[in-house]
Design an enzyme around this catalytic site. Structure first.
Site, mmCIF file in Angstrom:
data_model
loop_
_atom_site.group_PDB
_atom_site.id
_atom_site.type_symbol
_atom_site.label_atom_id
_atom_site.label_comp_id
_atom_site.label_asym_id
_atom_site.label_seq_id
_atom_site.Cartn_x
_atom_site.Cartn_y
_atom_site.Cartn_z
ATOM 1 N N HIS A 165 -98.539 20.901 36.347
ATOM 2 C CA HIS A 165 -98.441 19.724 37.215
ATOM 3 C C HIS A 165 -97.050 19.624 37.839
ATOM 4 O O HIS A 165 -96.094 19.185 37.206
ATOM 5 C CB HIS A 165 -98.773 18.466 36.397
ATOM 6 C CG HIS A 165 -98.752 17.200 37.189
ATOM 7 N ND1 HIS A 165 -98.577 15.965 36.602
ATOM 8 C CD2 HIS A 165 -98.879 16.957 38.521
ATOM 9 C CE1 HIS A 165 -98.600 15.033 37.522
ATOM 10 N NE2 HIS A 165 -98.775 15.610 38.698
ATOM 11 N N GLU A 177 -94.899 19.358 34.478
ATOM 12 C CA GLU A 177 -95.618 18.898 33.293
ATOM 13 C C GLU A 177 -96.675 19.958 32.969
ATOM 14 O O GLU A 177 -97.600 20.180 33.752
ATOM 15 C CB GLU A 177 -96.269 17.540 33.573
ATOM 16 C CG GLU A 177 -96.919 16.894 32.374
ATOM 17 C CD GLU A 177 -97.514 15.534 32.717
ATOM 18 O OE1 GLU A 177 -97.522 14.665 31.833
ATOM 19 O OE2 GLU A 177 -97.974 15.341 33.865
ATOM 20 N N ASN A 215 -98.862 10.319 34.369
ATOM 21 C CA ASN A 215 -99.699 9.304 35.006
ATOM 22 C C ASN A 215 -100.319 8.312 34.039
ATOM 23 O O ASN A 215 -100.752 7.243 34.451
ATOM 24 C CB ASN A 215 -100.772 9.985 35.858
ATOM 25 C CG ASN A 215 -100.183 10.476 37.167
ATOM 26 O OD1 ASN A 215 -99.347 9.818 37.767
ATOM 27 N ND2 ASN A 215 -100.606 11.645 37.606
#
Length: 327
Positions: A165, A177, A215
């Site tokens: 990510h 990530e 997130n």
């Protein structure tokens, strides 16, 4: 397909440890699926780091636009003396564009999928990648919330499926990530970790739960800011100012939501809501309505703020100018 001259991967970085040298021997061709904001940014970073990059999109016009964007972003680096003109030319020469998936991945050592954040689309892409890629190919996804374990389960190589990510804008943001699926092999994680460091990024490894870490924390914060606006607790400017000045955030949550894309925020909140089965993750009604109406933030020209091409002024959307506004 547009063919360019492929250059060898650079192997002579000083201080390179054995893990990274080993990784570079295994990873020479990187295919990136998708040429949008994230896709072209990922291509930019890999090409600048010396990898031969295959950028794939079904739309040739989108690929041409992506190459132009990468060139412009590298021009900014040249202007800041962080990249030479020759380095720019060499990096661009390493990128080859494709519209056929089979051609793009047939020699790939690593694939990074950066398509739209849609589970059905990603599953279809990974099923195709599993059939078309060489057996040794690592299959990474840039998903910001979708389960790596679920994506991997639709392939015959779940041990080689991993989350990678990147953050937007990719050439600037240092974090990657890395998300382990339940079946991801430890050697794959180590390879992607070493690769991330070689790209000049800071890798953080997390496990596969809805939203991962980035997130799972960020999106509820944004959603709570939207709920506060929806309930009339404060206006757009006040909410963002409090978070910037009081919490030292470089950008307020509503402005950040516009930058990410309200449709993306809505999608991730739905993933969290369904994944955890907890009402606290339900997306705000205001967010859902804005997405349905096409007010998506920067990408559509209006969200919580109004965006005018060529202007850097931060102007609150007229829909939210009334501080007593409620849904």
């Amino acid at each position: 397909m547009i063919q360019t001259t492929e250059s060898p991967v650079k192997l002579s970085h000083a201080g390179m440890n054995e893990n990274i040298q080993e990784m570079l021997q295994r990873l020479k061709i990187v295919t990136v699926i998708g040429s949008g904001t994230m896709g072209n940014g990922i291509c930019h970073v890999f090409a600048q780091s010396g990898f031969n990059v295959h950028m794939m999109d079904i739309n040739q016009a989108a690929l041409d636009k992506a190459i132009a964007t990468i060139g412009k972003n590298m021009d900014r680096q040249v202007a800041k003396n962080t990249l030479t003109e020759d380095d720019k030319k060499q990096a661009l020469s390493r990128i080859t564009t494709y519209t056929a998936l089979a051609d793009a991945v047939k020699d790939a050592d690593l694939v990074v999928e950066a398509a739209t954040e849609n589970i059905d689309l990603k599953i279809k892409i990974f099923q195709d990648l599993d059939k078309l890629c060489p057996p040794h190919t690592i299959l990474a996804t840039n998903t910001s919330s979708i389960s790596i374990t679920r994506i991997g389960s639709f392939t015959k190589r779940p041990g080689q499926v991993i989350g990678m990510h990147f953050m937007n804008p990719v050439p600037v943001m240092r974090l990657i990530e890395i998300i382990n699926g339940y079946a991801t092999d430890a050697t794959v994680t180590q390879t992607v970790y070493d690769l991330s460091k070689y790209l000049g990024k800071v890798p953080c490894v997390v496990n596969d739960y809805p939203g991962f870490i980035s997130n799972r924390i960020l999106m509820p914060l944004i959603n709570e800011a939207i709920l506060s606006l929806q309930e009339g607790v404060a206006g757009v400017e006040e909410i963002d100012t409090i978070m910037k000045l009081g919490m030292a955030h470089p950008m307020g949550p509503l402005q950040l939501a516009d930058f990410i894309g309200l449709d993306t925020c809505y999608s991730i909140m739905n993933v969290l809501h369904m994944g955890f089965g907890n009402q606290k993750y339900a997306p705000a009604t205001l967010l859902a309505n804005m997405v349905q109406a096409g007010f998506l933030g920067v990408k559509s020209g209006e969200g919580f703020y109004k965006y005018t091409p060529g202007s850097k002024d931060l102007v609150v959307s007229s829909r939210f100018k009334n501080k007593q506004w409620k849904l």
